[in-house]
Design a protein around this motif. Structure first.
Motif, PDB file in Angstrom:
ATOM      1  N   SER A 102       0.908  -1.188   0.034  1.00 17.51           N
ATOM      2  CA  SER A 102       0.044  -0.097   0.072  1.00 17.51           C
ATOM      3  C   SER A 102       0.851   1.209   0.009  1.00 17.51           C
ATOM      4  O   SER A 102       1.717   1.384   0.708  1.00 17.51           O
ATOM      5  N   VAL A 103       0.576   2.263  -0.697  1.00 19.69           N
ATOM      6  CA  VAL A 103       1.303   3.547  -0.953  1.00 19.69           C
ATOM      7  C   VAL A 103       1.125   4.264   0.331  1.00 19.69           C
ATOM      8  O   VAL A 103       2.080   4.686   1.115  1.00 19.69           O
ATOM      9  N   SER A 104      -0.196   4.147   1.023  1.00 21.30           N
ATOM     10  CA  SER A 104      -0.402   5.005   2.361  1.00 21.30           C
ATOM     11  C   SER A 104       0.295   4.288   3.192  1.00 21.30           C
ATOM     12  O   SER A 104       0.892   4.962   4.253  1.00 21.30           O
ATOM     13  N   GLY A 105       0.199   2.901   3.210  1.00 20.46           N
ATOM     14  CA  GLY A 105       1.077   2.276   4.424  1.00 20.46           C
ATOM     15  C   GLY A 105       2.690   2.420   4.189  1.00 20.46           C
ATOM     16  O   GLY A 105       2.965   2.599   5.318  1.00 20.46           O
ATOM     17  N   LEU A 106       3.120   2.639   2.903  1.00 15.46           N
ATOM     18  CA  LEU A 106       4.420   2.954   2.914  1.00 15.46           C
ATOM     19  C   LEU A 106       5.267   4.293   3.502  1.00 15.46           C
ATOM     20  O   LEU A 106       5.892   4.417   4.350  1.00 15.46           O
ATOM     21  N   TRP A 107       4.000   5.335   3.172  1.00  9.88           N
ATOM     22  CA  TRP A 107       4.466   6.571   3.822  1.00  9.88           C
ATOM     23  C   TRP A 107       4.236   6.454   5.130  1.00  9.88           C
ATOM     24  O   TRP A 107       4.865   7.140   5.906  1.00  9.88           O
ATOM     25  N   GLY A 108       3.397   5.574   5.779  1.00 12.05           N
ATOM     26  CA  GLY A 108       3.050   5.635   7.269  1.00 12.05           C
ATOM     27  C   GLY A 108       3.974   4.854   7.789  1.00 12.05           C
ATOM     28  O   GLY A 108       4.529   5.426   8.921  1.00 12.05           O
ATOM     29  N   ALA A 109       4.703   3.878   7.294  1.00 10.35           N
ATOM     30  CA  ALA A 109       5.733   3.210   7.828  1.00 10.35           C
ATOM     31  C   ALA A 109       7.107   4.115   7.769  1.00 10.35           C
ATOM     32  O   ALA A 109       7.680   4.140   8.711  1.00 10.35           O
ATOM     33  N   TRP A 110       7.312   4.795   6.818  1.00 10.29           N
ATOM     34  CA  TRP A 110       8.354   5.844   6.948  1.00 10.29           C
ATOM     35  C   TRP A 110       8.052   7.008   7.726  1.00 10.29           C
ATOM     36  O   TRP A 110       9.143   7.176   8.622  1.00 10.29           O
ATOM     37  N   ASN A 111       6.894   7.366   8.218  1.00  9.27           N
ATOM     38  CA  ASN A 111       6.714   8.425   8.921  1.00  9.27           C
ATOM     39  C   ASN A 111       7.050   7.967  10.306  1.00  9.27           C
ATOM     40  O   ASN A 111       7.648   8.760  11.308  1.00  9.27           O
ATOM     41  N   VAL A 112       6.606   6.724  10.652  1.00  5.65           N
ATOM     42  CA  VAL A 112       6.668   6.152  12.080  1.00  5.65           C
ATOM     43  C   VAL A 112       8.236   5.958  12.445  1.00  5.65           C
ATOM     44  O   VAL A 112       8.835   6.073  13.333  1.00  5.65           O
TER      45      VAL A 112
END
Length: 253
Positions: A102-112
């Motif tokens: 998931s693109v949003s999941g990748l951004w969320g993982a990077w954010n965390v």
């Protein structure tokens, strides 16, 4: 505030960072973390600059990179959570090495990962350059509610007492030939936990009575309260102010 109490994260040394008053370092660390959290996750380059700032602060404090990196292992559970996000999040997906992410999941993982790692690194750097007793004095100096400061003080000091009690109980079990190897031994471990609770409660009662007998009336005396100069505040503000400038540029670009 009580006797000095060294903790495992503290690394004794003499540096400009070590010499700063604890409340200055606490305020600077808190401001830095707030700035990092406020940075847009899409501004990837800003987090690289934040990492450089933390590395520079560690160099000034003479904290070895290995010492800092080993202490960062505390965030491993959060890393595991972040790794799962690209697989479970919804929305647009991309294929990578045969996996649908998931693109949003990748951004969320990077954010965390980015913000969490920087926050933990700043906290470890604070703990590495400030004694535990000084941290408590710094919290009191920053006008944190006295009751919270006392709770934190007692919790930290009593943690070592409980750990030592548990160690003695473990030695006693092993001296009697006991080793926990499966579910059938959980009952013994549960009884150990119960005995530890009772012993800790009784120890707490004795500690409290000892404090009352020595004049404790609801507040701990402040033995040394060091005020910070304007120069020290300015020196401590270098890290968060520089990070703020990077954050503002990240929002505008």
């Amino acid at each position: 505030m009580g006797a000095g109490h060294a903790h495992k994260l503290y690394r004794h040394g003499h540096s400009p960072v070590h010499d700063l008053p604890p409340h200055c370092k606490l305020a600077a660390t808190f401001a830095f973390v707030v700035v990092v959290v406020s940075t847009p996750r899409e501004a990837v380059w800003t987090f690289a600059l934040y990492a450089v700032l933390v590395a520079a602060a560690a160099a000034v404090a003479r904290i070895p990179a290995g010492f800092l990196l080993r202490r960062l292992l505390i965030e491993v559970p959060f890393v595991a959570f972040a790794v799962l996000m690209p697989f479970v999040a919804q929305g647009e997906r991309v294929d990578f090495l045969g996996m649908s992410l998931s693109v949003s999941g990748l951004w969320g993982a990077w954010n965390v990962l980015a913000k969490g790692t920087l926050g933990v690194a700043a906290s470890v750097l604070l703990a590495s350059t400030t004694e535990l007793r000084a941290l408590l004095l710094g919290l009191q100096r920053l006008k944190l509610p006295p009751l919270l400061v006392q709770i934190a003080s007692f919790m930290i000091r009593y943690g070592d007492v409980i750990t030592d009690e548990l160690r003695r109980m473990s030695i006693a079990r092993r001296s009697r030939g006991f080793e926990a190897r499966g579910i059938r031994h959980w009952g013994v471990l549960a009884k150990t936990a119960g005995a530890l609770f009772i012993r800790s409660y009784e120890r707490g009662e004795r500690v409290y009575l000892a404090m009352v007998s020595r004049g404790y009336a609801g507040s701990m005396p402040v033995i040394d309260d060091v005020a910070a100069t304007r120069a020290q505040w300015a020196y401590a503000a270098v890290l968060p102010v520089t990070a703020l400038a990077v954050c503002l540029i990240g929002w505008t670009l």
